[in-house]
Design a protein around this motif. Structure first.
Motif, PDB file in Angstrom:
ATOM      1  N   LYS A 104      35.821  37.231  39.612  1.00 28.63           N
ATOM      2  CA  LYS A 104      34.747  38.208  39.785  1.00 28.63           C
ATOM      3  C   LYS A 104      33.407  37.566  40.133  1.00 28.63           C
ATOM      4  O   LYS A 104      32.532  38.211  40.720  1.00 28.63           O
ATOM      5  N   LYS A 105      33.244  36.290  39.805  1.00 29.77           N
ATOM      6  CA  LYS A 105      31.983  35.608  40.089  1.00 29.77           C
ATOM      7  C   LYS A 105      31.694  35.550  41.583  1.00 29.77           C
ATOM      8  O   LYS A 105      30.533  35.490  41.997  1.00 29.77           O
ATOM      9  N   SER A 106      32.755  35.588  42.390  1.00 31.46           N
ATOM     10  CA  SER A 106      32.570  35.497  43.844  1.00 31.46           C
ATOM     11  C   SER A 106      31.913  36.739  44.428  1.00 31.46           C
ATOM     12  O   SER A 106      31.468  36.741  45.579  1.00 31.46           O
ATOM     13  N   LEU A 107      31.834  37.816  43.648  1.00 30.87           N
ATOM     14  CA  LEU A 107      31.290  39.086  44.142  1.00 30.87           C
ATOM     15  C   LEU A 107      29.771  39.158  44.013  1.00 30.87           C
ATOM     16  O   LEU A 107      29.146  40.072  44.542  1.00 30.87           O
ATOM     17  N   GLY A 108      29.189  38.224  43.284  1.00 29.76           N
ATOM     18  CA  GLY A 108      27.751  38.295  43.058  1.00 29.76           C
ATOM     19  C   GLY A 108      27.441  39.145  41.835  1.00 29.76           C
ATOM     20  O   GLY A 108      28.122  39.063  40.817  1.00 29.76           O
ATOM     21  N   LYS A 109      26.441  40.003  41.942  1.00 27.92           N
ATOM     22  CA  LYS A 109      25.966  40.804  40.821  1.00 27.92           C
ATOM     23  C   LYS A 109      26.932  41.964  40.541  1.00 27.92           C
ATOM     24  O   LYS A 109      26.841  43.038  41.130  1.00 27.92           O
ATOM     25  N   THR A 110      27.854  41.771  39.618  1.00 27.75           N
ATOM     26  CA  THR A 110      28.894  42.767  39.354  1.00 27.75           C
ATOM     27  C   THR A 110      28.345  44.031  38.703  1.00 27.75           C
ATOM     28  O   THR A 110      28.979  45.086  38.763  1.00 27.75           O
ATOM     29  N   SER A 111      27.160  43.956  38.107  1.00 27.62           N
ATOM     30  CA  SER A 111      26.572  45.151  37.487  1.00 27.62           C
ATOM     31  C   SER A 111      26.180  46.196  38.533  1.00 27.62           C
ATOM     32  O   SER A 111      25.912  47.352  38.189  1.00 27.62           O
ATOM     33  N   ASP A 112      26.137  45.801  39.796  1.00 28.71           N
ATOM     34  CA  ASP A 112      25.821  46.747  40.865  1.00 28.71           C
ATOM     35  C   ASP A 112      27.000  47.639  41.233  1.00 28.71           C
ATOM     36  O   ASP A 112      26.837  48.627  41.954  1.00 28.71           O
ATOM     37  N   PHE A 113      28.179  47.293  40.766  1.00 33.21           N
ATOM     38  CA  PHE A 113      29.369  48.065  41.105  1.00 33.21           C
ATOM     39  C   PHE A 113      29.498  49.287  40.197  1.00 33.21           C
ATOM     40  O   PHE A 113      29.124  49.244  39.021  1.00 33.21           O
ATOM     41  N   ILE A 114      30.028  50.372  40.746  1.00 33.03           N
ATOM     42  CA  ILE A 114      30.290  51.566  39.950  1.00 33.03           C
ATOM     43  C   ILE A 114      31.309  51.214  38.873  1.00 33.03           C
ATOM     44  O   ILE A 114      32.250  50.448  39.114  1.00 33.03           O
ATOM     45  N   ALA A 115      31.137  51.784  37.703  1.00 34.89           N
ATOM     46  CA  ALA A 115      32.027  51.483  36.579  1.00 34.89           C
ATOM     47  C   ALA A 115      33.490  51.680  36.971  1.00 34.89           C
ATOM     48  O   ALA A 115      33.858  52.693  37.559  1.00 34.89           O
ATOM     49  N   GLY A 116      34.296  50.693  36.645  1.00 37.20           N
ATOM     50  CA  GLY A 116      35.734  50.798  36.905  1.00 37.20           C
ATOM     51  C   GLY A 116      36.167  50.374  38.283  1.00 37.20           C
ATOM     52  O   GLY A 116      37.337  50.503  38.634  1.00 37.20           O
ATOM     53  N   SER A 117      35.235  49.856  39.109  1.00 39.83           N
ATOM     54  CA  SER A 117      35.599  49.522  40.490  1.00 39.83           C
ATOM     55  C   SER A 117      35.969  48.048  40.687  1.00 39.83           C
ATOM     56  O   SER A 117      36.222  47.610  41.803  1.00 39.83           O
ATOM     57  N   ILE A 118      36.013  47.290  39.585  1.00 51.52           N
ATOM     58  CA  ILE A 118      36.506  45.911  39.617  1.00 51.52           C
ATOM     59  C   ILE A 118      37.524  45.767  38.495  1.00 51.52           C
ATOM     60  O   ILE A 118      37.251  46.142  37.347  1.00 51.52           O
ATOM     61  N   SER A 119      38.705  45.256  38.820  1.00 50.61           N
ATOM     62  CA  SER A 119      39.714  45.017  37.794  1.00 50.61           C
ATOM     63  C   SER A 119      40.060  43.530  37.758  1.00 50.61           C
ATOM     64  O   SER A 119      39.499  42.732  38.507  1.00 50.61           O
ATOM     65  N   ASP A 120      40.978  43.157  36.902  1.00 52.94           N
ATOM     66  CA  ASP A 120      41.357  41.747  36.793  1.00 52.94           C
ATOM     67  C   ASP A 120      41.992  41.217  38.069  1.00 52.94           C
ATOM     68  O   ASP A 120      41.876  40.029  38.380  1.00 52.94           O
ATOM     69  N   CYS A 121      42.674  42.098  38.807  1.00 56.20           N
ATOM     70  CA  CYS A 121      43.435  41.649  39.972  1.00 56.20           C
ATOM     71  C   CYS A 121      42.974  42.260  41.292  1.00 56.20           C
ATOM     72  O   CYS A 121      43.540  41.936  42.343  1.00 56.20           O
ATOM     73  N   ALA A 122      42.003  43.153  41.269  1.00 60.81           N
ATOM     74  CA  ALA A 122      41.647  43.861  42.499  1.00 60.81           C
ATOM     75  C   ALA A 122      40.185  44.289  42.490  1.00 60.81           C
ATOM     76  O   ALA A 122      39.556  44.384  41.430  1.00 60.81           O
ATOM     77  N   VAL A 123      39.678  44.556  43.689  1.00 64.92           N
ATOM     78  CA  VAL A 123      38.297  45.013  43.872  1.00 64.92           C
ATOM     79  C   VAL A 123      38.321  46.261  44.753  1.00 64.92           C
ATOM     80  O   VAL A 123      39.036  46.299  45.759  1.00 64.92           O
ATOM     81  N   ALA A 124      37.557  47.274  44.370  1.00 64.98           N
ATOM     82  CA  ALA A 124      37.539  48.520  45.136  1.00 64.98           C
ATOM     83  C   ALA A 124      36.951  48.297  46.527  1.00 64.98           C
ATOM     84  O   ALA A 124      35.915  47.637  46.669  1.00 64.98           O
ATOM     85  N   SER A 125      37.605  48.856  47.532  1.00 65.02           N
ATOM     86  CA  SER A 125      37.109  48.753  48.908  1.00 65.02           C
ATOM     87  C   SER A 125      36.295  49.975  49.304  1.00 65.02           C
ATOM     88  O   SER A 125      35.492  49.906  50.231  1.00 65.02           O
ATOM     89  N   MET A 126      36.487  51.087  48.599  1.00 56.45           N
ATOM     90  CA  MET A 126      35.727  52.314  48.890  1.00 56.45           C
ATOM     91  C   MET A 126      36.131  53.405  47.920  1.00 56.45           C
ATOM     92  O   MET A 126      37.082  53.269  47.151  1.00 56.45           O
ATOM     93  N   VAL A 127      35.382  54.511  47.950  1.00 53.75           N
ATOM     94  CA  VAL A 127      35.713  55.715  47.186  1.00 53.75           C
ATOM     95  C   VAL A 127      36.174  56.766  48.190  1.00 53.75           C
ATOM     96  O   VAL A 127      35.463  57.082  49.134  1.00 53.75           O
TER      97      VAL A 127
END
Length: 348
Positions: A104-127
Motif C-alpha cells: 500500500k505504500k506505493s500508492l502514496g497518501k492512502t487516507s485520500d482513498f474512499i473507505a474500503g477502496s484498498i484491500s490487502d490484495c487489490a486496489v479499486a480502479s473506479m466506482v
C-alpha cells in the motif's frame, strides 16, 4: 582457447536470456470486462503507462469469476499479469491465495482513498454502478423507480437482466417493499431468498438474459427489450458517443468498486504493481471519468473531474439518494449457494 570460447558463449547466452526476459517483461497480459470500460481504461491508464515506461499491454476480456484464474494457479501456468475484479471475487481470490499481497505504500497518501477502496490484495480502479435504462424514444411515460422495472402492466415488454443473481436479488426485494438499508438483512435469511425469487418470478417470462456488459445497450438498441439492467458507464457511453436515446434510472442503483489484482503466479508481477500505483494516482482516476462515467475512488481526484461530468457519475448527490453498496462479503460467503439455486430456477 576452447575454454575462452566456451566462456564467451556462456556470456552471450546470459545476455541473450536477459534480453528475452526484458523483452517479455515489456508486455503485461491483462484481463478486463472489455467493452467501453476497457476502451476508457486504455486511454486513461494503459496508453499513458506505455508512454511513460515503454511497457505494452495484451488485453483479454472475460465476464468475471475465478474458475480460470484458479485453474491456472493450480497448474502453475499463470498467463495473466493483472486482473480486473468485482469486489466479491477480489475478496475470495485474496482469501484463497490467488492474488499477491499489495504494498500500500506505493500508492502514496492512502487516507485520500474512499473507505474500503484498498484491500490487502487489490486496489479499486473506479466506482461503478448497476442501474437500469430505457429507450426514451419508445416509452411515452418515463419509468422512475425500481418498482417500475417489475411493473409489466404499466410498462409492458421484455426486460434485460444479467445472468446472475447478484444485483437482481437486491432489486427484487426493494421492488417488493424492502428498504434499501435492510436488503442484506432480509437476503441473509432463507425467507428473504425465497421472497426475492418470488418477485423475480413475476417477470421471469419477460426476461432476456445477457452475460457480457456490451450486450445490455445492444439489447436496447435492437429493440429486444424495453428496459435493461446495465452498467451505468455502458449506457452513458452509448448515449453520448453513439447518440442513443437511452436514459438511466438511478433509483436503487447497486454501486460497487472495481479492482486491480495481481495473480499469485504472475510472471511480471513487479511491472503490474508499478502499473497499479500509476493508475491509482488522482490524475489517472480523473482521466478515466472523461472517457466513461465511472467515479474515482480517491477523494483528491474529484477536484480534477469536470463539474458537468460529475452529474453523470454514480456518486453524484441526485443519483445517490437510494443507492446501495453491494455487500461483497455477503456475496463472497453466499454466492455459491445462491448461484446453485439460481441455475435451478432458470430451468424451472
Amino acid at each position: 582457447m576452447r575454454t575462452h570460447i566456451k566462456a564467451q558463449c556462456a556470456a552471450l547466452a546470459v545476455v541473450a536470456f536477459a534480453c528475452v526476459s526484458a523483452q517479455a517483461a515489456q508486455t503485461l497480459n491483462v484481463v478486463t470486462f472489455g467493452g467501453a470500460y476497457e476502451a476508457a481504461a486504455k486511454k486513461a491508464y494503459f496508453d499513458p503507462f506505455t508512454q511513460s515506461t515503454g511497457v505494452n499491454f495484451s488485453l483479454e476480456s472475460y465476464d468475471g469469476g475465478l474458475a480460470k484464474l484458479a485453474a491456472m494457479e493450480q497448474a502453475k501456468n499463470t498467463t495473466w499479469d493483472l486482473i480486473d475484479l468485482e469486489s466479491n471475487d477480489a475478496i475470495t481470490a485474496c482469501d484463497e491465495g490467488l492474488l499477491k499481497k499489495f504494498d500500500k505504500k506505493s500508492l502514496g497518501k492512502t487516507s485520500d482513498f474512499i473507505a474500503g477502496s484498498i484491500s490487502d490484495c487489490a486496489v479499486a480502479s473506479m466506482v461503478w454502478s448497476t442501474v437500469y435504462a430505457y429507450d426514451a424514444s419508445k416509452l411515452k411515460t418515463a419509468p422512475q423507480t425500481i418498482s417500475d422495472f417489475f411493473d409489466l402492466k404499466k410498462f409492458p415488454g421484455k426486460r434485460g437482466l444479467r445472468k446472475s443473481p447478484k444485483g437482481s436479488m437486491e432489486w427484487a426485494l426493494i421492488a417488493d417493499g424492502v428498504d434499501p438499508k435492510d436488503v442484506y438483512k432480509v437476503l441473509g435469511t432463507p425467507a428473504g431468498v425465497d421472497r426475492a425469487f418470488k418477485k423475480l418470478d413475476t417477470i421471469k417470462k419477460n426476461i432476456v438474459w445477457w452475460e457480457s456488459g456490451a450486450q445490455a445497450p445492444q439489447l436496447l438498441a435492437d429493440g429486444a427489450v424495453v428496459m435493461t439492467q446495465a452498467y451505468n458507464g455502458r449506457i452513458d457511453d452509448a448515449a453520448k458517443k453513439d447518440q442513443k436515446p437511452f436514459k438511466i434510472v438511478w433509483d436503487a442503483q447497486v454501486y460497487d468498486y472495481e479492482w486491480w489484482g495481481i495473480p499469485a503466479g504472475a510472471k511480471h508481477a513487479d511491472e503490474a504493481a508499478k502499473f497499479i500505483a500509476f493508475a491509482s494516482q488522482p490524475k489517472a482516476y480523473a482521466d478515466l471519468s472523461k472517457y466513461i462515467a465511472y467515479a474515482p475512488p480517491r477523494k483528491d481526484a474529484i477536484a480534477l473531474v469536470d463539474k458537468q461530468r460529475l452529474a453523470d457519475l454514480p456518486t453524484a448527490p441526485d443519483n445517490f439518494k437510494r443507492a446501495i453498496q453491494i455487500n461483497s462479503t455477503f456475496w463472497a460467503d453466499n454466492a455459491d449457494e445462491i448461484n446453485k439455486r439460481f441455475q435451478v430456477w432458470l430451468t424451472q
